[in-house]
Scaffold this motif. Structure first.
Motif, PDB file in Angstrom:
ATOM      1  N   GLY A 291       6.542  -7.638  11.633  1.00  0.00           N
ATOM      2  CA  GLY A 291       5.287  -7.036  12.066  1.00  0.00           C
ATOM      3  C   GLY A 291       4.939  -7.305  13.509  1.00  0.00           C
ATOM      4  O   GLY A 291       4.120  -6.607  14.102  1.00  0.00           O
TER       5      GLY A 291
ATOM      6  N   HIS B 258       4.959 -12.775   6.641  1.00  0.00           N
ATOM      7  CA  HIS B 258       5.674 -11.704   5.942  1.00  0.00           C
ATOM      8  C   HIS B 258       6.873 -11.250   6.762  1.00  0.00           C
ATOM      9  O   HIS B 258       6.950 -11.434   7.976  1.00  0.00           O
ATOM     10  CB  HIS B 258       4.746 -10.506   5.706  1.00  0.00           C
ATOM     11  CG  HIS B 258       4.250  -9.872   6.978  1.00  0.00           C
ATOM     12  ND1 HIS B 258       4.781  -8.707   7.476  1.00  0.00           N
ATOM     13  CD2 HIS B 258       3.299 -10.270   7.857  1.00  0.00           C
ATOM     14  CE1 HIS B 258       4.165  -8.401   8.595  1.00  0.00           C
ATOM     15  NE2 HIS B 258       3.262  -9.330   8.854  1.00  0.00           N
TER      16      HIS B 258
ATOM     17  N   ALA C 245       0.380  -8.480   5.212  1.00  0.00           N
ATOM     18  CA  ALA C 245      -0.054  -8.809   6.575  1.00  0.00           C
ATOM     19  C   ALA C 245      -1.575  -8.748   6.685  1.00  0.00           C
ATOM     20  O   ALA C 245      -2.203  -9.628   7.303  1.00  0.00           O
ATOM     21  CB  ALA C 245       0.600  -7.855   7.564  1.00  0.00           C
ATOM     22  N   ASP C 246      -2.177  -7.718   6.079  1.00  0.00           N
ATOM     23  CA  ASP C 246      -3.629  -7.561   6.146  1.00  0.00           C
ATOM     24  C   ASP C 246      -4.356  -8.723   5.478  1.00  0.00           C
ATOM     25  O   ASP C 246      -5.482  -9.059   5.873  1.00  0.00           O
ATOM     26  CB  ASP C 246      -4.050  -6.246   5.485  1.00  0.00           C
ATOM     27  CG  ASP C 246      -3.633  -5.022   6.294  1.00  0.00           C
ATOM     28  OD1 ASP C 246      -3.296  -5.185   7.484  1.00  0.00           O
ATOM     29  OD2 ASP C 246      -3.620  -3.909   5.720  1.00  0.00           O
ATOM     30  N   GLN C 247      -3.714  -9.332   4.477  1.00  0.00           N
ATOM     31  CA  GLN C 247      -4.345 -10.457   3.780  1.00  0.00           C
ATOM     32  C   GLN C 247      -3.961 -11.813   4.370  1.00  0.00           C
ATOM     33  O   GLN C 247      -4.315 -12.852   3.825  1.00  0.00           O
ATOM     34  CB  GLN C 247      -3.994 -10.418   2.288  1.00  0.00           C
ATOM     35  CG  GLN C 247      -4.646  -9.253   1.556  1.00  0.00           C
ATOM     36  CD  GLN C 247      -4.652  -9.435   0.045  1.00  0.00           C
ATOM     37  OE1 GLN C 247      -4.582 -10.564  -0.457  1.00  0.00           O
ATOM     38  NE2 GLN C 247      -4.748  -8.339  -0.689  1.00  0.00           N
ATOM     39  N   GLY C 248      -3.210 -11.796   5.466  1.00  0.00           N
ATOM     40  CA  GLY C 248      -2.926 -13.038   6.180  1.00  0.00           C
ATOM     41  C   GLY C 248      -1.693 -13.785   5.733  1.00  0.00           C
ATOM     42  O   GLY C 248      -1.470 -14.934   6.163  1.00  0.00           O
TER      43      GLY C 248
ATOM     44  N   CYS D   1      -0.512  -3.252  -5.257  1.00  0.00           N
ATOM     45  CA  CYS D   1      -0.292  -4.283  -4.239  1.00  0.00           C
ATOM     46  C   CYS D   1      -1.350  -5.370  -4.326  1.00  0.00           C
ATOM     47  O   CYS D   1      -1.042  -6.562  -4.150  1.00  0.00           O
ATOM     48  CB  CYS D   1      -0.275  -3.646  -2.848  1.00  0.00           C
ATOM     49  SG  CYS D   1       1.190  -2.640  -2.522  1.00  0.00           S
ATOM     50  N   SER D   2      -2.586  -4.992  -4.604  1.00  0.00           N
ATOM     51  CA  SER D   2      -3.644  -5.995  -4.762  1.00  0.00           C
ATOM     52  C   SER D   2      -3.344  -6.933  -5.919  1.00  0.00           C
ATOM     53  O   SER D   2      -3.527  -8.161  -5.816  1.00  0.00           O
ATOM     54  CB  SER D   2      -4.994  -5.304  -4.978  1.00  0.00           C
ATOM     55  OG  SER D   2      -5.385  -4.576  -3.839  1.00  0.00           O
TER      56      SER D   2
ATOM     57  N   ARG E  35      -2.261   1.042  -4.006  1.00  0.00           N
ATOM     58  CA  ARG E  35      -3.182   0.031  -3.458  1.00  0.00           C
ATOM     59  C   ARG E  35      -3.550  -1.006  -4.525  1.00  0.00           C
ATOM     60  O   ARG E  35      -3.543  -2.210  -4.265  1.00  0.00           O
ATOM     61  CB  ARG E  35      -4.437   0.708  -2.907  1.00  0.00           C
ATOM     62  CG  ARG E  35      -4.215   1.538  -1.642  1.00  0.00           C
ATOM     63  CD  ARG E  35      -5.559   2.019  -1.089  1.00  0.00           C
ATOM     64  NE  ARG E  35      -5.394   2.827   0.105  1.00  0.00           N
ATOM     65  CZ  ARG E  35      -5.276   4.151   0.111  1.00  0.00           C
ATOM     66  NH1 ARG E  35      -5.279   4.811  -1.052  1.00  0.00           N
ATOM     67  NH2 ARG E  35      -5.147   4.821   1.239  1.00  0.00           N
TER      68      ARG E  35
ATOM     69  N   VAL F 246       2.710  -4.352   4.478  1.00  0.00           N
ATOM     70  CA  VAL F 246       1.508  -4.149   5.294  1.00  0.00           C
ATOM     71  C   VAL F 246       0.290  -4.799   4.629  1.00  0.00           C
ATOM     72  O   VAL F 246      -0.536  -5.435   5.293  1.00  0.00           O
ATOM     73  CB  VAL F 246       1.277  -2.648   5.532  1.00  0.00           C
ATOM     74  CG1 VAL F 246      -0.071  -2.416   6.200  1.00  0.00           C
ATOM     75  CG2 VAL F 246       2.401  -2.067   6.387  1.00  0.00           C
ATOM     76  N   ALA F 247       0.188  -4.652   3.306  1.00  0.00           N
ATOM     77  CA  ALA F 247      -0.929  -5.272   2.589  1.00  0.00           C
ATOM     78  C   ALA F 247      -0.884  -6.790   2.711  1.00  0.00           C
ATOM     79  O   ALA F 247      -1.926  -7.444   2.860  1.00  0.00           O
ATOM     80  CB  ALA F 247      -0.899  -4.849   1.123  1.00  0.00           C
TER      81      ALA F 247
END
Length: 277
Positions: free
Chosen positions: A141, A172, A166-169, A103-104, A100, A163-164
């Motif tokens: 996605g 992808h 996608a979660d951050q907009g 990826c951040s 995590r 996935v990360a």
């Protein structure tokens, strides 16, 4: 806006060595682009805290009488394709810890470079014949753009990063090529070409394939020699070819809505059922 990201719609391509990189087909996309086009290293992620050094061991290199340790690390490149196209690329061994956080940190660099889209690459061993186009799965996605089904199961760092993102907009995509599992771990230029073609289609650019077609032909020729020398393997490859061809015929017929599609699908299912007996 940073100096590295003056061109519009910047794309970050990410590939990782290890479990997600059968025959190095995915990471060789980045290596090929770095070697073929104007490129430079622009960012790094430190190895500390992300790697088990008994798994991803540091390397020693002697130069000019001095010993230097080279630790595993993440490298980001800027790759200029032409006057209007550029890529950023991320390459690294798959981290062992703190995915995590990793990826951040990766996505923070992507934001710093004004990246618009993140594309993760992977390659995996599968039951597919070397005599046919290598299966390719491309998804973003929201749809499965190519490939016949969604994957469910264990994942590696490319999927976690996807996935990360996608979660951050971020826009992808995830691209995976299948490599024949019966051919071992030698480099597979055919797999690298499949991913490059898919990436080019995604960003609207025709990559210069250089010597990849010749290397791909050589890979296929070596595989054919191996198959001819082993009757059991030849029979197995024949089954894979038959299965591949039936699926292609069924897909073609289904796209036309023809009644023959149901029969072709039934034949493919019967064939696979008989193989398992």
């Amino acid at each position: 806006m940073s100096e590295e990201a003056r061109m519009p719609q910047a794309v970050l391509v990410a590939a990782f060595e290890g479990w997600n990189d059968a025959c190095q087909a995915a990471t060789n996309v980045v290596r090929y682009l770095v070697g073929r086009y104007e490129s430079r290293e622009i960012r790094h992620i430190s190895c500390d805290g992300y790697y088990d050094y008994q798994v991803a061991r540091p390397m020693i290199c002697h130069a000019a009488g001095y010993a230097n340790l080279i630790w595993p690390q993440t490298t980001f490149y800027q790759i200029v394709l032409d006057d209007t196209h550029q890529l950023f690329a991320q390459i690294a061994p798959e981290p062992n810890y703190r995915w995590r956080s990793y990826c951040s940190e990766s996505l923070a660099i992507a934001e710093e470079l004004d990246v618009h889209q993140i594309v993760t690459l992977g390659s995996m061993f599968s039951d597919c014949p070397h005599t046919r186009p290598l299966p390719l799965s491309v998804s973003d996605g929201t749809c499965q753009c190519e490939g016949d089904k969604e994957y469910n199961g264990p994942v590696g760092i490319p999927t976690v990063l996807d996935v990360a993102a996608a979660d951050q907009g971020f826009a992808h995509a995830s691209m995976w090529v299948s490599i024949p599992q019966y051919l071992g771990s030698d480099e597979c230029a055919a797999g690298t070409m499949r991913l490059l073609e898919a990436l080019g289609k995604r960003i609207g650019f025709d990559f210069d394939m250089g010597d990849l077609p010749a290397k791909s032909d050589h890979w296929k020729a070596q595989a054919s020699v191996l198959v001819r020398c082993n009757d059991q393997l030849a029979d197995y490859v024949n089954h894979l070819e038959h299965d591949y061809d039936l699926k292609q015929q069924a897909a073609a017929q289904a796209s036309l809505g023809a009644p023959q599609a149901e029969q072709l699908v039934k034949e493919a299912e019967d064939f696979l059922r008989n193989m398992d007996q």
